[in-house]
Design an enzyme around this catalytic site. Structure first.
Site, PDB file in Angstrom:
ATOM      1  CG  ASP A   1      -0.657  -0.095   2.475  1.00 38.81           C
ATOM      2  OD1 ASP A   1       0.629  -0.391   2.666  1.00 38.81           O
ATOM      3  OD2 ASP A   1      -1.268   0.138   3.559  1.00 38.81           O
TER       4      ASP A   1
ATOM      5  N   GLY B   1      -2.537  -5.871  18.389  1.00 37.95           N
ATOM      6  CA  GLY B   1      -1.226  -6.704  17.778  1.00 37.95           C
ATOM      7  C   GLY B   1      -1.564  -7.651  16.922  1.00 37.95           C
ATOM      8  CB  SER B   2      -4.470  -9.582  16.095  1.00 37.10           C
ATOM      9  OG  SER B   2      -5.370  -8.618  15.560  1.00 37.10           O
TER      10      SER B   2
ATOM     11  CB  SER C   1      -6.493  -3.409  17.352  1.00 40.47           C
ATOM     12  OG  SER C   1      -5.144  -3.360  17.257  1.00 40.47           O
ATOM     13  CB  SER C   2      -3.943   1.218  15.837  1.00 41.17           C
ATOM     14  OG  SER C   2      -3.015   0.314  15.685  1.00 41.17           O
TER      15      SER C   2
ATOM     16  CD  GLU D   1      -1.555   3.967  12.887  1.00 42.92           C
ATOM     17  OE1 GLU D   1      -2.669   3.730  12.876  1.00 42.92           O
ATOM     18  OE2 GLU D   1      -0.751   2.916  12.949  1.00 42.92           O
TER      19      GLU D   1
ATOM     20  CG  ASP E   1      -4.089  -1.564   8.234  1.00 39.68           C
ATOM     21  OD1 ASP E   1      -4.294  -2.144   7.120  1.00 39.68           O
ATOM     22  OD2 ASP E   1      -3.325  -1.476   8.986  1.00 39.68           O
TER      23      ASP E   1
HETATM   24  C1  GLA Z   1       0.054  -2.608   8.264  1.00 36.82           C
HETATM   25  C2  GLA Z   1      -0.005  -1.046   7.727  1.00 36.82           C
HETATM   26  C3  GLA Z   1      -0.560  -1.043   6.535  1.00 36.82           C
HETATM   27  C4  GLA Z   1       0.260  -2.290   5.603  1.00 36.82           C
HETATM   28  C5  GLA Z   1       0.344  -3.485   6.141  1.00 36.82           C
HETATM   29  C6  GLA Z   1       1.150  -4.407   5.181  1.00 36.82           C
HETATM   30  O1  GLA Z   1      -1.038  -3.186   8.678  1.00 36.82           O
HETATM   31  O2  GLA Z   1      -0.831  -0.486   8.712  1.00 36.82           O
HETATM   32  O3  GLA Z   1      -0.672   0.342   5.886  1.00 36.82           O
HETATM   33  O4  GLA Z   1       1.260  -1.380   5.129  1.00 36.82           O
HETATM   34  O5  GLA Z   1       0.952  -3.478   7.284  1.00 36.82           O
HETATM   35  O6  GLA Z   1       0.424  -4.811   3.935  1.00 36.82           O
END
Ligand code: GLA
Length: 389
Positions: free
Chosen positions: A36, A121-122, A126-127, A163, A175
């Site tokens: 991404d 942290g999974s 979550s954030s 973030e 995300d």
């Molecule tokens: C985390 C980051 C995303 C992406 C993924 C890996 O989740 O928050 O932006 O880079 O790692 O694909």
């Protein structure tokens, strides 16, 4: 927690009266990992694992934050939102409020209670779900106060900005976008360079998605994540000298890459190779799904994992053991890590009527190999951010 329990808890914390409810989703990324931030296409979906915010406006300049699962009590003064970066909890919410204020939203005083069942942290965001649920709540209140209102793409973008800039985590847009824009029973094909997107109905025929957590605490995740980002930027700078028309690594097709890869070497070559071919795998996955070729999709999931293991080096022993055990099960046609890696979850495609046996077998094999206990989630694909009532 059930909705009525959250409301009860809210009233116990803050007193009786009106209680509004907002929610944003955790996500699973089906394919398109670590691309991404290179402007690549990704293919996530929003989950029934969510962050719910119970909320009520106040008549002053204070935002109070509480949670159902932890004991922190935080008070934010909306005239000093820049000063909460070091909070042990509440810094994500403060960041979103601060960022929204900077962008011209009317951030108003309110009481908020967070109930999240996205495991921390999974690798299931979550954030992002906390950020987007906060943004959804504050934007709704802003509109009611005569300020800017809810635009769910903008909520995703400002949550990522928050973030990055407030919390110092250099994540991409995937995300927050999935958490905000998800659609029931659909995955989102998102172009991270342009933010163009398209919903793709997730028709998996006889197969179900099984999400499993390897339950390894993510160690060094953040610094390794930033290191990978820096390596892709190095690759882009070198390739740009040969290919001046490219503006991001995702602009490099496999054919262009094969012609120009001699300008890269070592780890930087490996990282770039992952990015270029992972972009291609996303396109191939969407084509396979549209054609009803589920097995081909499964094969692409396996290849994605191998590339993340061998070229991008973000899996680790536990994620390899968990997805390896999954792949060995006869009812599984594809399995890969999902999210940032270094711990967290796998996603597997498993014949629907064999899911129970799959979980039992993989659970035992994983524990035998690592000594750890995995968790398996009962997930469905749901809508993104919304006001519940
Ligand atoms: C985390 C980051 C995303 C992406 C993924 C890996 O989740 O928050 O932006 O880079 O790692 O694909």
């Amino acid at each position: 927690m059930k909705i009525q329990d959250i409301v009860q808890r809210f009233e116990a914390e803050y007193g009786e009266g009106e209680v509004r409810l907002f929610s944003a989703a955790g996500r699973v990324n089906l394919i398109g990992e670590h691309i991404d931030y290179c402007g690549g296409p990704v293919f996530p979906a929003a989950l029934n694992l969510r962050c719910v915010v119970a909320a009520r406006k106040r008549n002053d300049n204070i935002i109070r934050l509480r949670a159902t699962t932890i004991d922190h009590k935080v008070e934010l003064d909306i005239n000093k939102l820049d000063s909460y970066r070091d909070l042990p909890w509440g810094d994500y919410q403060a960041g979103v409020a601060y960022t929204m204020q900077q962008l011209g939203y009317k951030v108003v005083g309110c009481d908020l209670l967070y109930d999240a069942d996205v495991p921390f942290g999974s690798g299931l965001s979550s954030s992002a779900s906390i950020e987007v649920a906060t943004a959804m709540t504050l934007a709704t209140f802003s509109a009611e106060a005569g300020g800017k209102g809810v635009d769910k793409v903008e909520l995703a973008v400002l949550s990522q900005k928050s973030e990055n800039e407030y919390n110092g985590v250099n994540c991409g847009i995937m995300d927050q976008f999935a958490s905000s824009m998800g659609k029931k029973e659909n995955a989102i094909l998102l172009n991270c360079k342009t933010l163009d997107y398209q919903y793709v109905p997730l028709k998996l025929g006889d197969y179900a998605l099984v999400i499993a957590n390897c339950n390894k605490k993510r160690a060094l995740g953040e610094s390794k994540y930033n290191e990978r980002r820096a390596e892709t930027e190095e690759a882009l700078a070198a390739l740009k000298k040969e290919l001046p028309e490219i503006t991001c690594l995702a602009d490099v097709t496999p054919t262009m890459f094969e012609a120009k890869k001699h300008v890269l070497s070592g780890k930087v070559l490996d990282r770039a190779r992952h990015v270029v071919y992972e972009c291609q795998r996303v396109k191939d996955s969407v084509a396979a799904l549209s054609a009803g070729q589920i097995e081909r999709f499964g094969e692409l999931l396996n290849r994605s994992h191998m590339s993340l293991k061998d070229l991008y080096e973000v899996t680790g022993r536990e994620l390899d053991a968990l997805s390896g055990a999954a792949r060995k099960h006869p009812a599984c046609i594809g399995s890969r890590m999902t999210g940032a890696g270094f711990g967290g979850c796998t996603v597997s495609l498993v014949k629907k009527d064999c899911v129970e046996d799959f979980i039992k077998t993989v659970d035992a094999a994983y524990t035998a190999e690592t000594g750890l206990k995995a968790s398996f989630y009962n997930t469905t694909i749901e809508d993104g951010a919304q006001e519940l009532r």
